[in-house]
Design an enzyme around this catalytic site. Structure first.
Site, PDB file in Angstrom:
ATOM      1  N   SER A 124       0.838  -1.207   0.000  1.00 56.93           N
ATOM      2  CA  SER A 124       0.000   0.000   0.000  1.00 56.93           C
ATOM      3  C   SER A 124       0.868   1.249   0.000  1.00 56.93           C
ATOM      4  O   SER A 124       1.980   1.245   0.539  1.00 56.93           O
ATOM      5  CB  SER A 124      -0.856  -0.020   1.270  1.00 56.93           C
ATOM      6  OG  SER A 124      -1.447   1.242   1.488  1.00 56.93           O
ATOM      7  N   TYR A 148      -1.546  -1.034  10.850  1.00 57.86           N
ATOM      8  CA  TYR A 148      -1.834  -1.544   9.503  1.00 57.86           C
ATOM      9  C   TYR A 148      -0.640  -1.267   8.578  1.00 57.86           C
ATOM     10  O   TYR A 148      -0.126  -2.163   7.901  1.00 57.86           O
ATOM     11  CB  TYR A 148      -3.105  -0.876   8.956  1.00 57.86           C
ATOM     12  CG  TYR A 148      -3.307  -1.097   7.471  1.00 57.86           C
ATOM     13  CD1 TYR A 148      -3.608  -2.359   6.973  1.00 57.86           C
ATOM     14  CD2 TYR A 148      -3.175  -0.039   6.557  1.00 57.86           C
ATOM     15  CE1 TYR A 148      -3.770  -2.566   5.597  1.00 57.86           C
ATOM     16  CE2 TYR A 148      -3.336  -0.232   5.197  1.00 57.86           C
ATOM     17  CZ  TYR A 148      -3.632  -1.501   4.720  1.00 57.86           C
ATOM     18  OH  TYR A 148      -3.788  -1.711   3.365  1.00 57.86           O
ATOM     19  N   LYS A 152       2.338  -3.826   6.635  1.00 59.56           N
ATOM     20  CA  LYS A 152       2.731  -3.847   5.214  1.00 59.56           C
ATOM     21  C   LYS A 152       4.252  -3.691   5.090  1.00 59.56           C
ATOM     22  O   LYS A 152       4.883  -4.379   4.284  1.00 59.56           O
ATOM     23  CB  LYS A 152       2.024  -2.727   4.434  1.00 59.56           C
ATOM     24  CG  LYS A 152       0.512  -2.893   4.342  1.00 59.56           C
ATOM     25  CD  LYS A 152       0.111  -4.106   3.514  1.00 59.56           C
ATOM     26  CE  LYS A 152      -1.381  -4.261   3.383  1.00 59.56           C
ATOM     27  NZ  LYS A 152      -1.806  -5.563   2.881  1.00 59.56           N
TER      28      LYS A 152
HETATM   29  P1  NAD Z   1     -11.077  -6.312   1.265  1.00 58.71           P
HETATM   30  O1  NAD Z   1     -11.258  -6.282   2.744  1.00 58.71           O
HETATM   31  O2  NAD Z   1     -12.224  -5.974   0.403  1.00 58.71           O
HETATM   32  O3  NAD Z   1     -10.511  -7.739   0.807  1.00 58.71           O
HETATM   33  C1  NAD Z   1      -9.664  -8.518   1.627  1.00 58.71           C
HETATM   34  C2  NAD Z   1     -10.256  -9.923   1.672  1.00 58.71           C
HETATM   35  O4  NAD Z   1      -9.408 -10.755   2.479  1.00 58.71           O
HETATM   36  C3  NAD Z   1     -11.646  -9.959   2.305  1.00 58.71           C
HETATM   37  O5  NAD Z   1     -12.546 -10.632   1.441  1.00 58.71           O
HETATM   38  C4  NAD Z   1     -11.441 -10.716   3.626  1.00 58.71           C
HETATM   39  O6  NAD Z   1     -12.583 -11.481   3.956  1.00 58.71           O
HETATM   40  C5  NAD Z   1     -10.225 -11.569   3.305  1.00 58.71           C
HETATM   41  N1  NAD Z   1      -9.407 -11.952   4.469  1.00 58.71           N
HETATM   42  C6  NAD Z   1      -8.913 -11.125   5.427  1.00 58.71           C
HETATM   43  N2  NAD Z   1      -8.210 -11.851   6.332  1.00 58.71           N
HETATM   44  C7  NAD Z   1      -8.250 -13.150   5.924  1.00 58.71           C
HETATM   45  C8  NAD Z   1      -7.722 -14.369   6.445  1.00 58.71           C
HETATM   46  N3  NAD Z   1      -7.038 -14.402   7.584  1.00 58.71           N
HETATM   47  N4  NAD Z   1      -7.964 -15.526   5.771  1.00 58.71           N
HETATM   48  C9  NAD Z   1      -8.682 -15.504   4.614  1.00 58.71           C
HETATM   49  N5  NAD Z   1      -9.222 -14.388   4.092  1.00 58.71           N
HETATM   50  C10 NAD Z   1      -8.999 -13.222   4.747  1.00 58.71           C
HETATM   51  O7  NAD Z   1      -9.819  -5.353   0.936  1.00 58.71           O
HETATM   52  P2  NAD Z   1      -9.310  -4.806  -0.457  1.00 58.71           P
HETATM   53  O8  NAD Z   1      -9.616  -3.372  -0.516  1.00 58.71           O
HETATM   54  O9  NAD Z   1      -9.735  -5.697  -1.539  1.00 58.71           O
HETATM   55  O10 NAD Z   1      -7.743  -4.938  -0.212  1.00 58.71           O
HETATM   56  C11 NAD Z   1      -7.003  -6.045  -0.694  1.00 58.71           C
HETATM   57  C12 NAD Z   1      -5.560  -5.868  -0.274  1.00 58.71           C
HETATM   58  O11 NAD Z   1      -5.071  -4.619  -0.783  1.00 58.71           O
HETATM   59  C13 NAD Z   1      -5.340  -5.826   1.223  1.00 58.71           C
HETATM   60  O12 NAD Z   1      -4.128  -6.497   1.498  1.00 58.71           O
HETATM   61  C14 NAD Z   1      -5.215  -4.354   1.519  1.00 58.71           C
HETATM   62  O13 NAD Z   1      -4.429  -4.133   2.676  1.00 58.71           O
HETATM   63  C15 NAD Z   1      -4.513  -3.855   0.269  1.00 58.71           C
HETATM   64  N6  NAD Z   1      -4.756  -2.424  -0.010  1.00 58.71           N
HETATM   65  C16 NAD Z   1      -6.035  -1.957  -0.097  1.00 58.71           C
HETATM   66  C17 NAD Z   1      -6.251  -0.588  -0.336  1.00 58.71           C
HETATM   67  C18 NAD Z   1      -7.642  -0.019  -0.395  1.00 58.71           C
HETATM   68  O14 NAD Z   1      -7.800   1.192  -0.217  1.00 58.71           O
HETATM   69  N7  NAD Z   1      -8.675  -0.814  -0.673  1.00 58.71           N
HETATM   70  C19 NAD Z   1      -5.153   0.273  -0.521  1.00 58.71           C
HETATM   71  C20 NAD Z   1      -3.880  -0.252  -0.462  1.00 58.71           C
HETATM   72  C21 NAD Z   1      -3.680  -1.608  -0.198  1.00 58.71           C
HETATM   73  N1  UFG Z   2     -11.944  12.569   3.409  1.00 59.14           N
HETATM   74  C1  UFG Z   2     -12.913  13.505   3.736  1.00 59.14           C
HETATM   75  N2  UFG Z   2     -14.088  13.050   4.263  1.00 59.14           N
HETATM   76  C2  UFG Z   2     -14.350  11.712   4.453  1.00 59.14           C
HETATM   77  C3  UFG Z   2     -13.346  10.776   4.096  1.00 59.14           C
HETATM   78  C4  UFG Z   2     -12.149  11.245   3.593  1.00 59.14           C
HETATM   79  O1  UFG Z   2     -12.700  14.700   3.588  1.00 59.14           O
HETATM   80  O2  UFG Z   2     -15.433  11.361   4.944  1.00 59.14           O
HETATM   81  C5  UFG Z   2     -10.683  13.045   2.809  1.00 59.14           C
HETATM   82  C6  UFG Z   2      -9.430  12.687   3.607  1.00 59.14           C
HETATM   83  O3  UFG Z   2      -9.156  13.670   4.566  1.00 59.14           O
HETATM   84  C7  UFG Z   2      -8.367  12.600   2.502  1.00 59.14           C
HETATM   85  C8  UFG Z   2      -9.157  12.111   1.284  1.00 59.14           C
HETATM   86  O4  UFG Z   2     -10.523  12.387   1.560  1.00 59.14           O
HETATM   87  O5  UFG Z   2      -7.878  13.881   2.221  1.00 59.14           O
HETATM   88  C9  UFG Z   2      -9.008  10.620   1.030  1.00 59.14           C
HETATM   89  O6  UFG Z   2      -9.322   9.893   2.211  1.00 59.14           O
HETATM   90  P1  UFG Z   2      -9.555   8.317   2.203  1.00 59.14           P
HETATM   91  O7  UFG Z   2      -9.921   7.910   3.600  1.00 59.14           O
HETATM   92  O8  UFG Z   2     -10.481   7.940   1.107  1.00 59.14           O
HETATM   93  O9  UFG Z   2      -8.112   7.745   1.784  1.00 59.14           O
HETATM   94  P2  UFG Z   2      -6.710   7.826   2.534  1.00 59.14           P
HETATM   95  O10 UFG Z   2      -5.715   8.306   1.525  1.00 59.14           O
HETATM   96  O11 UFG Z   2      -6.783   8.587   3.786  1.00 59.14           O
HETATM   97  O12 UFG Z   2      -6.403   6.302   2.918  1.00 59.14           O
HETATM   98  C10 UFG Z   2      -6.647   5.209   2.060  1.00 59.14           C
HETATM   99  C11 UFG Z   2      -6.755   3.943   2.892  1.00 59.14           C
HETATM  100  C12 UFG Z   2      -5.422   3.615   3.502  1.00 59.14           C
HETATM  101  C13 UFG Z   2      -4.384   3.492   2.415  1.00 59.14           C
HETATM  102  C14 UFG Z   2      -4.342   4.740   1.584  1.00 59.14           C
HETATM  103  C15 UFG Z   2      -3.399   4.576   0.406  1.00 59.14           C
HETATM  104  O13 UFG Z   2      -7.726   4.120   3.917  1.00 59.14           O
HETATM  105  O14 UFG Z   2      -5.489   2.379   4.150  1.00 59.14           O
HETATM  106  O15 UFG Z   2      -5.643   5.054   1.091  1.00 59.14           O
HETATM  107  O16 UFG Z   2      -3.728   3.447  -0.330  1.00 59.14           O
HETATM  108  F1  UFG Z   2      -3.173   3.297   2.964  1.00 59.14           F
END
Ligand code: NAD
Ligand code: UFG
Length: 331
Positions: A124, A148, A152
Site C-alpha cells: 500500500s 496496519y 505492510k
Molecule cells: P477487502 O477487505 O475488500 O478484501 C480482503 C479480503 O481478504 C476480504 O474478502 C477478507 O474477507 C479476506 N481476508 C482477510 N483476512 C483473511 C484471512 N485471515 N484468511 C482468509 N481471508 C482473509 O480489501 P481490499 O480493498 O480488496 O484490499 C485487498 C488488499 O489490498 C489488502 O491487502 C489491503 O491491505 C490492500 N490495499 C487496499 C487498499 C484499499 O484502499 N482498498 C489500498 C492499499 C492496499
Molecule cells: N476525506 C474527507 N471526508 C471523508 C473521508 C475522507 O474529507 O469522509 C478526505 C481525507 O481527509 C483525505 C481524502 O478524503 O484527504 C481521502 O481519504 P480516504 O480515507 O479515502 O483515503 P486515505 O488516503 O486517507 O487512505 C486510504 C486507505 C489507507 C491506504 C491509503 C493509500 O484508507 O489504508 O488510502 O492506499 F493506505
C-alpha cells in the site's frame, strides 16, 4: 496450473479474479469472508461465465492452506487477504498483526513446502508514511503511522529477506494508491460495513440518501483548494496492474516493488465535482476539522511501473465516479 487468489472475495481481489478469468487464466480463490461474502464468488462466476474452485478458509490455519495446496495445482499466488481499516488497527494492533503477518508467514511456509515460489503481494501507499516527499518513488523512505501500515512494511521486508535467502523466490510487492470504482456490470464493487471511512464510498452513500452529508476533513492544507489530494486509481486499472506484474514475474524473476497509481492527484473538492458531473447528483458537504493522521498530498511516481511493467492506468476520475454510483444503486 492455477493462480491462487487469497482474499479473492474482497474488493480488489474480486476485480482481479474477473480480469484473470476473462484473459483465460485458471484461478482458485480462498477467503474467510471476514470482510466479504459468498455472493461475490457467485457474481464473479456470473460476470465471466466461468467456474473455479473456492475454499472458505482462514489463512491463520496452516493445515487448511496445506490442504488447498495438496488438492490444487497452484503455480503462483496473488495475496490480497488482509485486514485494512487503519483506525481499527490502532484499536486492535494484535488482531491486525496476527491476521496480516501470521497469515502471510503461514502462506509462505506452505508455498515453500509445495515449491510454489511466485508471489504478488498487496502492499500500500501507506508505507510512505509521513516522512517521504510526494510524488513517492519506490525507493522513497518508508515509515508507518499505524499498525496496519507497519504490517505492510514488515511483510515487504520479510519478502525481500526471503528472496535474498533463496533466489528461486519470485516476488513483486505492489503499492496501491487509492483504489476507487467498480466493475462496469455493477455486480461487484466496494461495499463497506457500517459508516465508510474512505471518501468515495462515503460520497456514494450521501448520494443514495443513506447519509445526510459529507464532512470534508479540513480545507486549510497547503494545496490549491486547501483540501487533501490523493492519487485515485480505478480498481479495474489496478486489476490490470496485477496481470502486468504476473507477466513480469514470468519474464524476469527476482524481488521488486512497484507503485500502482495514476501519477495525478485530485483534491476532495475535485472528487465531489467529478461525482456530481458524472452522475448529475448534488453532494451536500460541510468543512470540518482535519482528520488526525491525514497527510495533505499522496501521489505516485509511476515511471518504474510504466517502464518495467508496461503499466499505465487509463480510466478517469469520471469513470471511477460513474462506476461507483452504478454499483451503489444496485445495493
Ligand atoms: P477487502 O477487505 O475488500 O478484501 C480482503 C479480503 O481478504 C476480504 O474478502 C477478507 O474477507 C479476506 N481476508 C482477510 N483476512 C483473511 C484471512 N485471515 N484468511 C482468509 N481471508 C482473509 O480489501 P481490499 O480493498 O480488496 O484490499 C485487498 C488488499 O489490498 C489488502 O491487502 C489491503 O491491505 C490492500 N490495499 C487496499 C487498499 C484499499 O484502499 N482498498 C489500498 C492499499 C492496499
Ligand atoms: N476525506 C474527507 N471526508 C471523508 C473521508 C475522507 O474529507 O469522509 C478526505 C481525507 O481527509 C483525505 C481524502 O478524503 O484527504 C481521502 O481519504 P480516504 O480515507 O479515502 O483515503 P486515505 O488516503 O486517507 O487512505 C486510504 C486507505 C489507507 C491506504 C491509503 C493509500 O484508507 O489504508 O488510502 O492506499 F493506505
Amino acid at each position: 496450473m492455477a493462480i491462487l487468489i487469497t482474499g479473492g472475495a474482497g474488493y480488489i481481489g474480486s476485480h482481479t479474479a474477473v480480469m484473470l478469468l476473462e484473459k483465460g487464466f485458471d484461478i482458485v480463490i480462498c477467503d474467510n469472508f471476514s470482510n466479504s461474502s459468498n455472493d461475490v464468488i457467485e457474481k464473479i462466476k456470473k460476470i465471466t461465465g466461468k467456474d473455479f474452485n473456492f475454499y472458505n478458509i482462514d489463512l491463520r490455519s496452516k493445515s487448511d492452506i496445506d490442504h488447498l495446496f495438496q488438492t490444487e495445482k497452484i503455480d503462483s499466488v496473488i495475496h490480497f487477504a488482509a485486514l485494512k481499516a487503519v483506525g481499527q488497527s490502532v484499536q486492535k494492533p494484535l488482531y491486525y498483526y496476527e491476521n496480516n503477518l501470521c497469515s502471510t508467514i503461514n502462506l509462505l511456509h506452505i508455498m515453500d513446502n509445495h515449491h510454489v515460489k511466485n508471489l504478488i503481494f498487496s502492499s500500500s501507499a501507506t508505507v510512505y508514511g509521513d516522512k517521504a516527499t510526494p510524488p513517492y518513488k519506490e525507493d522513497s523512505e518508508t515509515s508507518a503511522t499505524n499498525p496496519y501500515g507497519q504490517s505492510k512494511i514488515m511483510i515487504e521486508r520479510m519478502l525481500e529477506d526471503l528472496h535474498h535467502s533463496d533466489d528461486s523466490w519470485n516476488i513483486i510487492s505492489l503499492r496501491y494508491f487509492n483504489p476507487l470504482g467498480a466493475h462496469s456490470s455493477g455486480l461487484i464493487g466496494e461495499n463497506p460495513q457500517g459508516i465508510p471511512n474512505n471518501l468515495l464510498p462515503y460520497i456514494a452513500q450521501v448520494a443514495s440518501g443513506k447519509l445526510p452529508e459529507l464532512k470534508v476533513f479540513g480545507n486549510d492544507y497547503d494545496t490549491p483548494d486547501g483540501t487533501g489530494i490523493r492519487d485515485y486509481i480505478h480498481v479495474c486499472d489496478l486489476a490490470e496492474g496485477h496481470i502486468k506484474a504476473l507477466m513480469k514475474l514470468k519474464g524476469s524473476p527476482g524481488y521488486d516493488v512497484y507503485n500502482l497509481g495514476t501519477g495525478k492527484g485530485a483534491s476532495v473538492l475535485e472528487l465531489i465535482s467529478a461525482f456530481e458531473n458524472a452522475n448529475g447528483i448534488k453532494i451536500p458537504y460541510t468543512i470540518t476539522e482535519r482528520r488526525p493522521g491525514d497527510t495533505p498530498l499522496s501521489i505516485a511516481d509511476v515511471e518504474k511501473a510504466e517502464k518495467e511493467l508496461d503499466f499505465k492506468a487509463t480510466r478517469t476520475l469520471q469513470d471511477m465516479c460513474r462506476d461507483t454510483w452504478n454499483f451503489q444503486k444496485s445495493l
